[in-house]
Design an enzyme around this catalytic site. Sequence first.
Site, PDB file in Angstrom:
ATOM      1  N   SER A  76      21.183  19.833  59.239  1.00  0.00           N
ATOM      2  CA  SER A  76      22.081  20.853  59.773  1.00  0.00           C
ATOM      3  C   SER A  76      22.779  21.567  58.768  1.00  0.00           C
ATOM      4  O   SER A  76      22.466  20.984  57.569  1.00  0.00           O
ATOM      5  CB  SER A  76      23.075  20.348  60.764  1.00  0.00           C
ATOM      6  N   TYR A  86      30.122  14.158  62.411  1.00  0.00           N
ATOM      7  CA  TYR A  86      28.800  14.849  62.633  1.00  0.00           C
ATOM      8  C   TYR A  86      28.563  15.414  61.320  1.00  0.00           C
ATOM      9  O   TYR A  86      27.258  14.897  60.699  1.00  0.00           O
ATOM     10  CB  TYR A  86      28.954  15.928  63.596  1.00  0.00           C
TER      11      TYR A  86
HETATM   12  C1  BGC Z   1      25.824  21.873  65.308  1.00  0.00           C
HETATM   13  C2  BGC Z   1      25.953  23.064  66.311  1.00  0.00           C
HETATM   14  C3  BGC Z   1      26.559  24.264  65.485  1.00  0.00           C
HETATM   15  C4  BGC Z   1      25.930  24.691  64.483  1.00  0.00           C
HETATM   16  C5  BGC Z   1      26.465  25.588  63.369  1.00  0.00           C
HETATM   17  C6  BGC Z   1      24.762  22.468  64.258  1.00  0.00           C
HETATM   18  O1  BGC Z   1      24.232  21.420  63.297  1.00  0.00           O
HETATM   19  O2  BGC Z   1      24.986  20.841  66.137  1.00  0.00           O
HETATM   20  O3  BGC Z   1      27.344  22.373  67.300  1.00  0.00           O
HETATM   21  O4  BGC Z   1      27.059  25.359  66.526  1.00  0.00           O
HETATM   22  O5  BGC Z   1      25.455  23.316  63.563  1.00  0.00           O
HETATM   23  O6  BGC Z   1      27.765  25.259  63.364  1.00  0.00           O
END
Ligand code: BGC
Length: 281
Positions: A166, A179
């Site tokens: 991410s 996360y």
């Molecule tokens: C998350 C999303 C978020 C995106 C940008 C992703 O890794 O799961 O919820 O919108 O990152 O912030």
Amino acid sequence: MTHLQTQPRSMMQSTYKPLTGQKAIVTGANSGIGRGVAVALARAGAEVVVNWRDGEDRTRETLEEITAEGGRAIAIRADVSREEDVQRLFQETCARFGTVDILVNNAGLQRDAKFEDLTLEQWNTVIGVNLTGQFLCAREAIREFKRRGVVQSVSRAAGKIIHMSSVHEVIPWAGHVNYAASKGGVMMLMKSLAQEVAPARIRVNSISPGAIRTPINTAAWGTPEAYESLMRLVPYKRIGEPDDIARAAVWLASDDSDYVTGTSLYVDGGMTLYPEFASGG
Ligand code: BGC
């Protein structure tokens, strides 16, 4: 451009099949990015295992989408955070397909909370799926890649792993500490593993998506107001679609990227470019 716009179907069809003869596992493949990746890998010629944990109907739809286009896919249920499930996932895949050439470590989830309210269960759930799950699947994949070695007629590499990371592997994210910590972990898991297994001709890379239109972040794009606010973070001024990620996954899985390992490919419309510095600073 509205928040409801979708990718034109015409852009998604392709006759280029660089993954012909290869077997792929995509974890969490019955929705969102995983589903888009599974469909694209099958379209590129791979036989695909659609791994899922929840959502039998969505799994069936994913299989139907693949087979309707003439692709081959099977579904295997497994919780990637459980070692015995992951071992069974790979055993069943090898029993059905003979081997595995490509792992897309996609399964992931969010359990958001203010830090002082974050429960140990929310922490463990996110780390368990997003980080430990990627470790467990990668370990089984590496074992199979090393057992088999390079088969030149199939691919120049003995195997390819694509971690779904991410932008939050590098962008801190208040209210989502579990996360962001999991994705920061994925980044170093990917790089360290890439360094370790490169001599065995195994390639390990990540895709780091920005805001992609999937169920995980509906709150960020589901209303015109939310979409407009999201666009302040996206220099390219559109939300990403699962197919944007899927195209990158096909490339990273194919020999077209044979000299690419240990890299994180940001597919984010510029989200990691510090958009607030476009004016000011
Ligand atoms: C998350 C999303 C978020 C995106 C940008 C992703 O890794 O799961 O919820 O919108 O990152 O912030």
